[in-house]
Scaffold this motif. Structure first.
Motif, short mmCIF file in Angstrom:
data_model
loop_
_atom_site.label_atom_id
_atom_site.label_comp_id
_atom_site.label_asym_id
_atom_site.label_seq_id
_atom_site.Cartn_x
_atom_site.Cartn_y
_atom_site.Cartn_z
N PHE A 1 0.85 -1.19 0.00
CA PHE A 1 0.00 0.00 0.00
C PHE A 1 0.88 1.24 0.00
N GLY A 2 0.28 2.36 -0.35
CA GLY A 2 1.08 3.57 -0.30
C GLY A 2 0.45 4.75 -0.98
N ILE A 3 1.22 5.81 -1.00
CA ILE A 3 0.83 7.05 -1.67
C ILE A 3 1.39 6.94 -3.07
N LEU A 4 0.51 6.78 -4.05
CA LEU A 4 0.95 6.38 -5.40
C LEU A 4 0.74 7.48 -6.43
N ASN A 5 0.16 8.58 -6.03
CA ASN A 5 -0.09 9.65 -7.01
C ASN A 5 0.50 10.97 -6.51
N GLY A 6 1.44 11.49 -7.26
CA GLY A 6 2.14 12.71 -6.86
C GLY A 6 1.24 13.93 -6.89
N THR A 7 0.39 14.01 -7.92
CA THR A 7 -0.47 15.19 -8.07
C THR A 7 -1.42 15.35 -6.88
N THR A 8 -2.10 14.27 -6.53
CA THR A 8 -3.05 14.39 -5.42
C THR A 8 -2.31 14.61 -4.10
N ASN A 9 -1.14 14.02 -3.97
CA ASN A 9 -0.38 14.26 -2.74
C ASN A 9 0.07 15.71 -2.66
N GLN B 1 -0.71 21.19 -12.35
CA GLN B 1 -0.70 21.07 -13.82
C GLN B 1 0.40 21.94 -14.41
N GLN B 2 0.54 23.15 -13.84
CA GLN B 2 1.57 24.08 -14.30
C GLN B 2 2.96 23.45 -14.13
N LEU B 3 3.14 22.69 -13.05
CA LEU B 3 4.45 22.09 -12.77
C LEU B 3 4.68 20.78 -13.52
N GLY B 4 3.69 20.35 -14.30
CA GLY B 4 3.85 19.16 -15.14
C GLY B 4 3.67 17.85 -14.40
N TYR B 5 3.01 17.87 -13.24
CA TYR B 5 2.82 16.63 -12.47
C TYR B 5 1.55 15.89 -12.92
N ALA B 6 0.53 16.70 -13.25
CA ALA B 6 -0.78 16.09 -13.49
C ALA B 6 -0.81 15.37 -14.83
N GLU B 7 -1.71 14.40 -14.93
CA GLU B 7 -1.93 13.69 -16.20
C GLU B 7 -2.61 14.65 -17.18
N ARG B 8 -2.66 14.25 -18.47
CA ARG B 8 -3.28 15.11 -19.48
C ARG B 8 -4.70 15.48 -19.05
N ASP C 1 5.15 14.13 1.68
CA ASP C 1 4.45 15.34 1.24
C ASP C 1 4.77 15.68 -0.21
N ASP C 2 4.09 16.71 -0.69
CA ASP C 2 4.29 17.25 -2.04
C ASP C 2 4.14 16.16 -3.09
N VAL C 3 5.07 16.14 -4.04
CA VAL C 3 4.92 15.20 -5.15
C VAL C 3 5.53 13.83 -4.82
#
Ligand code: HSE
Length: 412
Positions: free
Chosen positions: A152-160, A181-188, A276-278
């Motif tokens: 288990f874990g924190i698997l998504n940088g954007t939501t984190n 999104q501006q930082l390029g973390y989020a998916e399309r 935290d963060d990404v």
């Protein structure tokens, strides 16, 4: 030293990172790969004039497929189509493939691994889970002696990243998403992140690898973070928790597994609370080793490129040998609903009369730990003892004093 030609399909955030890393570290990578790695083609429908390597762009996939000198293909286009057709064709043509595409692996991993095995080539996808964190290779190789029973874990940088901004800076959800999104973390499509689909694909890959059978995204109960309010974040903080989006899979006694994605309250003293963060973190539990935690940057151009390029190096070093990754086909009855597992639950709801609402809750639940401060917002928030979610839903359905209650799991 010999030269091995590779092709990169896709020149988006990750693809451009892959090319940049391969070119910038050309000499040191050649020493590690025992071969010079030459990026012969970059496939993209768009034009990229003015780059040092603009002459390598092509628009026709068949140039890659038919070129026998291309031994390794990097797929960083994302999405299923045409990535699936291209990757399958490359493997069938005897080319190794490295990808960061979790959607592809979660949907077709077992089949593509099988083809790679038949063709004696490699299909590697370290970057598909945890971005730059080495996690799939360590699970498959370094933990191979164990019977693994939970991951288990924190698997998504954007939501984190979004939740961290909400927790630490009281930033509104939409502003934090725009920044991600501006930082390029989020998916399309940001829904892939905020609705939990990206984390779902990653827990599918982890569970498939840890427990040996393919887990498909539609078998995983998936809940995102769009309903989390700044109030939830604040109430959780008052009670000694932080809210994180968790991917979770567990081996059950009958050989089946549970697999879920959900926002959970994590106690402040849990190791995941400080991620935290990404950053992402993946906890793997094995019978011999105990707990192992993997931590690092789970999204972003260069962290992801770091993992993809390492796979390319591995493929080039093992052109004639198969690597270790594989799992069997899945089964429709293999994944069970974890809503039947007992856990503490957090409830938040608007109320008209706080005292009446609390009395009504106590009338249906033996215990409830109310969080002080919620009443200032015309709400109640409380944590239940360990119980099955369905029991709680049934119990509070009759409590008319609670308007549209929100329920979150508390990580034990
Ligand atoms: N959008 C993904 C994330 C990228 O935020 O984690 C890495 O998979």
């Amino acid at each position: 030293m010999q030269t091995v030609n590779v092709a990169v399909m896709g020149h988006g955030v990750v693809g451009s990172g892959v090319v940049e890393v391969l070119l910038a570290h050309e000499e040191s990578i050649a020493l590690k790969a025992k071969n010079k790695i030459n990026v012969k083609y970059i496939l993209d429908l768009r034009d990229f004039p003015g780059l040092d390597y603009s002459d390598r762009f092509i628009k026709d996939f068949n140039l890659i497929l038919k070129d026998e000198s291309i031994k390794v293909v990097v797929e960083v286009m994302g999405g299923i189509n045409p990535a699936y057709e291209y990757v399958k064709a490359c493997l069938e043509a005897g080319k190794s493939v490295c990808t960061s595409n979790k959607e592809l692996v979660a949907a077709h991993g077992a089949e593509l691994l099988k083809i790679a095995g038949e063709k004696n080539v490699n299909f590697l996808f370290e970057a598909s889970v945890g971005g730059g964190i080495p996690v799939l290779r360590p699970i498959a190789q370094c933990l191979a002696a164990n019977d693994l029973y939970e991951v288990f874990g924190i698997l998504n940088g954007t939501t984190n990243f979004i939740l961290t901004k909400m927790i630490k800076e009281n930033m509104a959800f939409d502003d934090a998403l725009a920044l991600a999104q501006q930082l390029g973390y989020a998916e399309r499509n940001p829904s892939a992140d905020v609705d939990g689909h990206d984390a779902c694909r990653k827990i599918c890959i982890l569970a498939s690898l840890c427990f040996g059978r393919h887990v498909y995204p539609n078998q995983v109960r998936t809940e995102g973070i769009t309903k989390i309010t700044l109030s939830d974040v604040m109430y959780a903080g008052i009670a000694g928790y932080v809210i994180k989006l968790i991917g979770h899979s567990k081996l059950l006694d009958d050989g089946k597994i549970s697999a879920d994605v959900y926002p959970a309250l994590i106690p402040n003293d849990n190791q995941l609370a400080g991620v935290d963060d990404v950053f992402n973190a993946v906890m793997v539990r094995g019978d011999a080793v105990g707990d192992v935690l993997f931590y690092g940057r789970g999204a972003g151009k260069l962290p992801t490129a770091s993992a993809v390029v390492a796979d390319v190096i591995d493929c080039v070093k093992h052109l004639q040998a198969r690597k270790y990754l594989s799992w069997d086909d899945g089964d429709k009855d293999y994944v069970v609903d974890s809503k039947t597992v007992k856990t503490k639950l957090y409830v938040r709801a608007k109320v008209n009369d706080v005292i009446a609402a609390k009395a009504a809750v106590f009338a249906v639940l033996d215990e409830a730990e109310f969080i002080v401060g919620a009443e200032d917002n015309g709400e109640v928030a409380f944590i239940t003892p360990a119980m099955v979610e369905q029991e709680l839903t049934l119990a509070i359905e009759s409590v008319k004093e609670l308007e549209n209650p929100a329920i979150l799991h508390v990580l034990n």
